[in-house]
Design a protein around this motif. Sequence first.
Motif, PDB file in Angstrom:
ATOM      1  N   TYR A 303       0.836  -1.237  -0.041  1.00  4.69           N
ATOM      2  CA  TYR A 303      -0.010   0.158   0.045  1.00  4.69           C
ATOM      3  C   TYR A 303       0.978   1.057   0.008  1.00  4.69           C
ATOM      4  O   TYR A 303       0.361   2.474  -0.554  1.00  4.69           O
ATOM      5  N   ASP A 304       1.916   1.237   0.790  1.00  7.12           N
ATOM      6  CA  ASP A 304       3.157   2.257   0.719  1.00  7.12           C
ATOM      7  C   ASP A 304       4.291   1.613  -0.007  1.00  7.12           C
ATOM      8  O   ASP A 304       4.480   0.504   0.096  1.00  7.12           O
ATOM      9  N   LEU A 305       5.200   2.589  -0.571  1.00  5.99           N
ATOM     10  CA  LEU A 305       6.318   1.887  -0.855  1.00  5.99           C
ATOM     11  C   LEU A 305       7.155   1.454   0.157  1.00  5.99           C
ATOM     12  O   LEU A 305       7.209   1.737   1.147  1.00  5.99           O
ATOM     13  N   PRO A 306       7.951  -0.011  -0.372  1.00  2.82           N
ATOM     14  CA  PRO A 306       8.784  -0.441   0.739  1.00  2.82           C
ATOM     15  C   PRO A 306       9.810   0.440   0.830  1.00  2.82           C
ATOM     16  O   PRO A 306      10.524   1.451   0.193  1.00  2.82           O
ATOM     17  N   LYS A 307      11.001   0.067   1.944  1.00  2.00           N
ATOM     18  CA  LYS A 307      11.996   0.772   2.171  1.00  2.00           C
ATOM     19  C   LYS A 307      13.150   0.681   1.042  1.00  2.00           C
ATOM     20  O   LYS A 307      13.966   1.732   1.117  1.00  2.00           O
ATOM     21  N   SER A 308      13.191  -0.405   0.464  1.00  2.00           N
ATOM     22  CA  SER A 308      14.472  -0.731  -0.439  1.00  2.00           C
ATOM     23  C   SER A 308      14.250  -1.784  -1.351  1.00  2.00           C
ATOM     24  O   SER A 308      12.821  -2.289  -1.081  1.00  2.00           O
ATOM     25  N   ILE A 309      14.871  -1.966  -2.291  1.00  2.00           N
ATOM     26  CA  ILE A 309      14.513  -3.049  -3.055  1.00  2.00           C
ATOM     27  C   ILE A 309      14.595  -4.211  -2.353  1.00  2.00           C
ATOM     28  O   ILE A 309      14.088  -5.389  -2.816  1.00  2.00           O
ATOM     29  N   SER A 512      28.691   9.736   4.394  1.00  2.00           N
ATOM     30  CA  SER A 512      28.951   8.896   3.161  1.00  2.00           C
ATOM     31  C   SER A 512      27.928   8.007   3.281  1.00  2.00           C
ATOM     32  O   SER A 512      27.190   7.099   2.149  1.00  2.00           O
ATOM     33  N   LYS A 513      27.355   7.198   4.700  1.00  2.00           N
ATOM     34  CA  LYS A 513      26.638   6.286   4.670  1.00  2.00           C
ATOM     35  C   LYS A 513      25.092   6.843   4.418  1.00  2.00           C
ATOM     36  O   LYS A 513      24.162   6.186   3.747  1.00  2.00           O
ATOM     37  N   GLU A 514      24.733   7.909   4.821  1.00  2.00           N
ATOM     38  CA  GLU A 514      23.661   8.729   4.407  1.00  2.00           C
ATOM     39  C   GLU A 514      23.336   8.959   3.049  1.00  2.00           C
ATOM     40  O   GLU A 514      22.364   8.479   2.685  1.00  2.00           O
ATOM     41  N   LYS A 515      24.520   9.267   2.265  1.00  2.98           N
ATOM     42  CA  LYS A 515      24.543   9.489   0.817  1.00  2.98           C
ATOM     43  C   LYS A 515      24.233   8.041   0.328  1.00  2.98           C
ATOM     44  O   LYS A 515      23.041   7.888  -0.672  1.00  2.98           O
ATOM     45  N   SER A 516      24.662   6.966   0.926  1.00  2.00           N
ATOM     46  CA  SER A 516      24.408   5.512   0.121  1.00  2.00           C
ATOM     47  C   SER A 516      22.719   5.208   0.413  1.00  2.00           C
ATOM     48  O   SER A 516      22.441   4.548  -0.282  1.00  2.00           O
ATOM     49  N   GLU A 517      22.230   5.485   1.638  1.00  2.00           N
ATOM     50  CA  GLU A 517      20.817   5.231   1.920  1.00  2.00           C
ATOM     51  C   GLU A 517      19.821   5.988   0.970  1.00  2.00           C
ATOM     52  O   GLU A 517      19.013   5.486   0.711  1.00  2.00           O
ATOM     53  N   ILE A 518      20.154   7.594   0.970  1.00  2.00           N
ATOM     54  CA  ILE A 518      19.392   8.096  -0.199  1.00  2.00           C
ATOM     55  C   ILE A 518      19.746   7.471  -1.548  1.00  2.00           C
ATOM     56  O   ILE A 518      18.348   7.427  -2.175  1.00  2.00           O
ATOM     57  N   GLN A 519      20.603   7.164  -1.847  1.00  2.00           N
ATOM     58  CA  GLN A 519      20.866   6.495  -3.178  1.00  2.00           C
ATOM     59  C   GLN A 519      19.770   5.205  -3.159  1.00  2.00           C
ATOM     60  O   GLN A 519      19.533   4.680  -4.333  1.00  2.00           O
ATOM     61  N   ARG A 520      19.870   4.436  -2.025  1.00  2.00           N
ATOM     62  CA  ARG A 520      19.016   3.329  -2.065  1.00  2.00           C
ATOM     63  C   ARG A 520      17.534   3.515  -2.238  1.00  2.00           C
ATOM     64  O   ARG A 520      16.812   2.855  -3.122  1.00  2.00           O
ATOM     65  N   ILE A 521      17.124   4.735  -1.756  1.00  2.00           N
ATOM     66  CA  ILE A 521      15.553   5.068  -2.122  1.00  2.00           C
ATOM     67  C   ILE A 521      15.677   5.364  -3.561  1.00  2.00           C
ATOM     68  O   ILE A 521      14.566   5.134  -4.181  1.00  2.00           O
ATOM     69  N   ALA A 522      16.494   5.997  -4.049  1.00  2.00           N
ATOM     70  CA  ALA A 522      16.308   6.485  -5.496  1.00  2.00           C
ATOM     71  C   ALA A 522      16.258   5.371  -6.139  1.00  2.00           C
ATOM     72  O   ALA A 522      15.682   5.294  -7.527  1.00  2.00           O
ATOM     73  N   ASN A 523      17.246   4.374  -6.050  1.00  3.56           N
ATOM     74  CA  ASN A 523      17.360   3.051  -6.502  1.00  3.56           C
ATOM     75  C   ASN A 523      16.032   2.365  -6.827  1.00  3.56           C
ATOM     76  O   ASN A 523      15.382   1.928  -7.821  1.00  3.56           O
ATOM     77  N   LEU A 524      15.297   2.327  -5.635  1.00  2.00           N
ATOM     78  CA  LEU A 524      13.921   1.839  -5.580  1.00  2.00           C
ATOM     79  C   LEU A 524      13.020   2.394  -6.509  1.00  2.00           C
ATOM     80  O   LEU A 524      12.100   1.848  -7.406  1.00  2.00           O
ATOM     81  N   VAL A 525      13.017   3.748  -6.603  1.00  2.00           N
ATOM     82  CA  VAL A 525      12.222   4.472  -7.569  1.00  2.00           C
ATOM     83  C   VAL A 525      12.492   4.238  -9.022  1.00  2.00           C
ATOM     84  O   VAL A 525      11.850   4.007  -9.785  1.00  2.00           O
ATOM     85  N   LYS A 526      13.782   4.133  -9.260  1.00  2.00           N
ATOM     86  CA  LYS A 526      14.229   3.845 -10.254  1.00  2.00           C
ATOM     87  C   LYS A 526      13.848   2.315 -11.122  1.00  2.00           C
ATOM     88  O   LYS A 526      13.543   2.174 -12.013  1.00  2.00           O
ATOM     89  N   PHE A 527      13.931   1.410 -10.168  1.00  2.00           N
ATOM     90  CA  PHE A 527      13.642   0.177 -10.374  1.00  2.00           C
ATOM     91  C   PHE A 527      12.076   0.057 -10.869  1.00  2.00           C
ATOM     92  O   PHE A 527      11.610  -0.570 -11.490  1.00  2.00           O
ATOM     93  N   PHE A 528      11.078   0.789  -9.809  1.00  2.00           N
ATOM     94  CA  PHE A 528       9.633   0.760 -10.151  1.00  2.00           C
ATOM     95  C   PHE A 528       9.323   1.368 -11.384  1.00  2.00           C
ATOM     96  O   PHE A 528       8.265   1.022 -11.921  1.00  2.00           O
ATOM     97  N   GLU A 529      10.159   2.355 -11.717  1.00  2.00           N
ATOM     98  CA  GLU A 529       9.699   3.107 -13.067  1.00  2.00           C
ATOM     99  C   GLU A 529      10.590   2.522 -14.310  1.00  2.00           C
ATOM    100  O   GLU A 529      10.335   3.114 -15.583  1.00  2.00           O
ATOM    101  N   LEU A 534      10.711  -6.498 -14.557  1.00  2.00           N
ATOM    102  CA  LEU A 534      10.722  -6.394 -13.425  1.00  2.00           C
ATOM    103  C   LEU A 534      11.529  -7.685 -12.479  1.00  2.00           C
ATOM    104  O   LEU A 534      12.485  -7.357 -11.429  1.00  2.00           O
ATOM    105  N   SER A 535      11.191  -8.820 -12.996  1.00  2.00           N
ATOM    106  CA  SER A 535      11.757 -10.161 -12.434  1.00  2.00           C
ATOM    107  C   SER A 535      13.257 -10.093 -12.710  1.00  2.00           C
ATOM    108  O   SER A 535      14.054 -10.494 -12.140  1.00  2.00           O
ATOM    109  N   LYS A 536      13.589  -9.802 -14.077  1.00  2.00           N
ATOM    110  CA  LYS A 536      14.987  -9.958 -14.550  1.00  2.00           C
ATOM    111  C   LYS A 536      15.741  -8.567 -13.983  1.00  2.00           C
ATOM    112  O   LYS A 536      16.749  -8.990 -13.126  1.00  2.00           O
ATOM    113  N   ALA A 537      15.206  -7.376 -13.677  1.00  2.00           N
ATOM    114  CA  ALA A 537      16.022  -6.378 -12.974  1.00  2.00           C
ATOM    115  C   ALA A 537      16.107  -6.697 -11.367  1.00  2.00           C
ATOM    116  O   ALA A 537      17.230  -6.459 -11.005  1.00  2.00           O
ATOM    117  N   LEU A 538      15.277  -7.432 -10.758  1.00  2.00           N
ATOM    118  CA  LEU A 538      15.417  -7.700  -9.559  1.00  2.00           C
ATOM    119  C   LEU A 538      16.472  -8.799  -9.344  1.00  2.00           C
ATOM    120  O   LEU A 538      17.513  -8.575  -8.414  1.00  2.00           O
TER     121      LEU A 538
END
Length: 588
Positions: A303-309, A512-529, A534-538
């Motif tokens: 119902y809401d976006l997950p935290k990460s891939i 640097s870890k903060e930057k990595s976590e923000i990138q993880r969120i960006a990667n999630l959006v990139k994955f969904f878009e 989707l199966s192959k990308a996962l």
Amino acid sequence: MSDLKTSLREIFGFESFREGQEQTIQQLLQGQSSLAIFPTGSGKSLCYQLAALHLPKLTLVVSPLLALIKDQVDFLHSKGIAAASIDSTQGFEAQRQTIDGIRRGEIKILMVSVERFKNERFRSFIESIELSLLVVDEAHCISEWGHNFRPDYLKLPAYQKELNIPMVLLLTATATRKVKEDMCKKFAIAQNHMVQTGFYRSNLDLAVVPTSQSHKLARLLESVQGNSGAGIVYVTLQHTANEVGQYLREQGINAVSYHAGLPTEARLRIQDQFMQSEDQTVVATIAFGMGVDKANIRYVIHYDLPKSIENYSQEIGRAGRDGQASKCITLANLDGLNTVENFVYGDTPELTGIEKVIQIIQAETHGDQWEMQINTLSSSSNIRQLPLKTLLVHLEMQGVIQAKFSYYADLRYKFLVNEADILARFQGERKSFLQAVFQTGSKKRIWCEPNFKQLKQAYGAERGRAVTALEYLHENAWINLESKKITDVYQVNVARASEAHLASDLSEYFLSKEKSEIQRIANLVKFFEGEACLSKALAQHFDDAQVTSNCGHCSVCRGEIAKLRYSQKVSSPSLEDLKEFLPQLQQK
């Protein structure tokens, strides 16, 4: 081999191994530490469960959740396997029976949380037991580059050495190449002893459905009504779980809400009901799922976006474990991203907070020892406990502090049998020592408190020997021993603690870890878009090269490329959401 096949059939009821299981078990029986990376629901647990039956000594399993421990112990009991756990929910008698069973060699598998190793009473006990295997479940928690890093997991390689455990088995469903390499390095696991099966599951239909916030409830109802059987709806916040669960019930759906804010009894009841149900929908935060091994979950809806891939992969992996067709639907928009990003920023200690911790270490070090209670240090430094634990681990890695041991600041005991009767069971020096323990302590009306300083002055005995003796009396039901206020003792390198650049170096790491976590969120959006299957990308995200073609049963393969949008103007999260969301980040 025939013995393994016989155990597999007669004890577990399976005629054949799943992919990767036999290789992993054989490696363990040959004395080879291993890393097993199987998708959620693909039988990772069987690897240690079956191996433990053929190993001579105790198998010690470290698991991240009490619910998961309970589920595993119940399953093993159902198969007639002698397994037990030691945890904070148990009473005196339950723990004593488990300890006695282990000492007699009757228990083959013991399950604990990683925090149990900080308990000096547990350490005193487990150091006296011979072990064949250390199993680390959800082992990606040991990697700072994983999606669910837990600082206490970093200590596990040291515990393995201190306890002389000959082998380790690491289990996870989610590990990128960087995380795999990190785990193998920390436990000295050879690359050829890493067993990874494919992530692709042909029975899961993955769909990303762009949905504005105002249409979410209607789209959710449509999705639930369009799928028969039991299912899970994942939400971010506790109040959302309550509201969505109530809405579905009002629409005639057999739905129940589940989150960490419910009493333990209620959560266990909901979990048990769900295991037995054919059509129940659980609307839950991420607090739900890891302790549930239900084969016939027909749908998982975000119902809401997950935290990460990585979280997404774990959560959809709970669907269709029986191999039957199941739906995995994400009702996606960008509305929750601002809240998630704010919590990443909130987990990054400020430079002033790091400096405060270092100042406290310098001020409170006596000789070369520093004693710390995490609650007090968190309040003094204004750093949340999880990042504070990470900070302390990095101070260890940089040679500033070295963890020596933990103890309970407050220990007390009461006699269950007469003091004289206890002393009568011993002779010579041991009897004299126990007399000194009893006499140097303070005696209240019911409870007695040991005084370790006076004991050392009067008898020359160290605290450790006294704790071991009291633990022995507790195990034999002659006293009831209680403990609280855990205190961690560190050895301090005063020169390193005084280096001018120390705080700024640590601050750079957290940024640097903060930057990595923000990138993880960006990667999630990139994955969904994304425009790729989707199966192959996962699969590719988890370094699985076995999937070479499109699946044909995801929304992208059906030509439904998602474009996610904000439903409304972006605003900062409310104070109520902040207070509620913080515990959710700690659930896994």
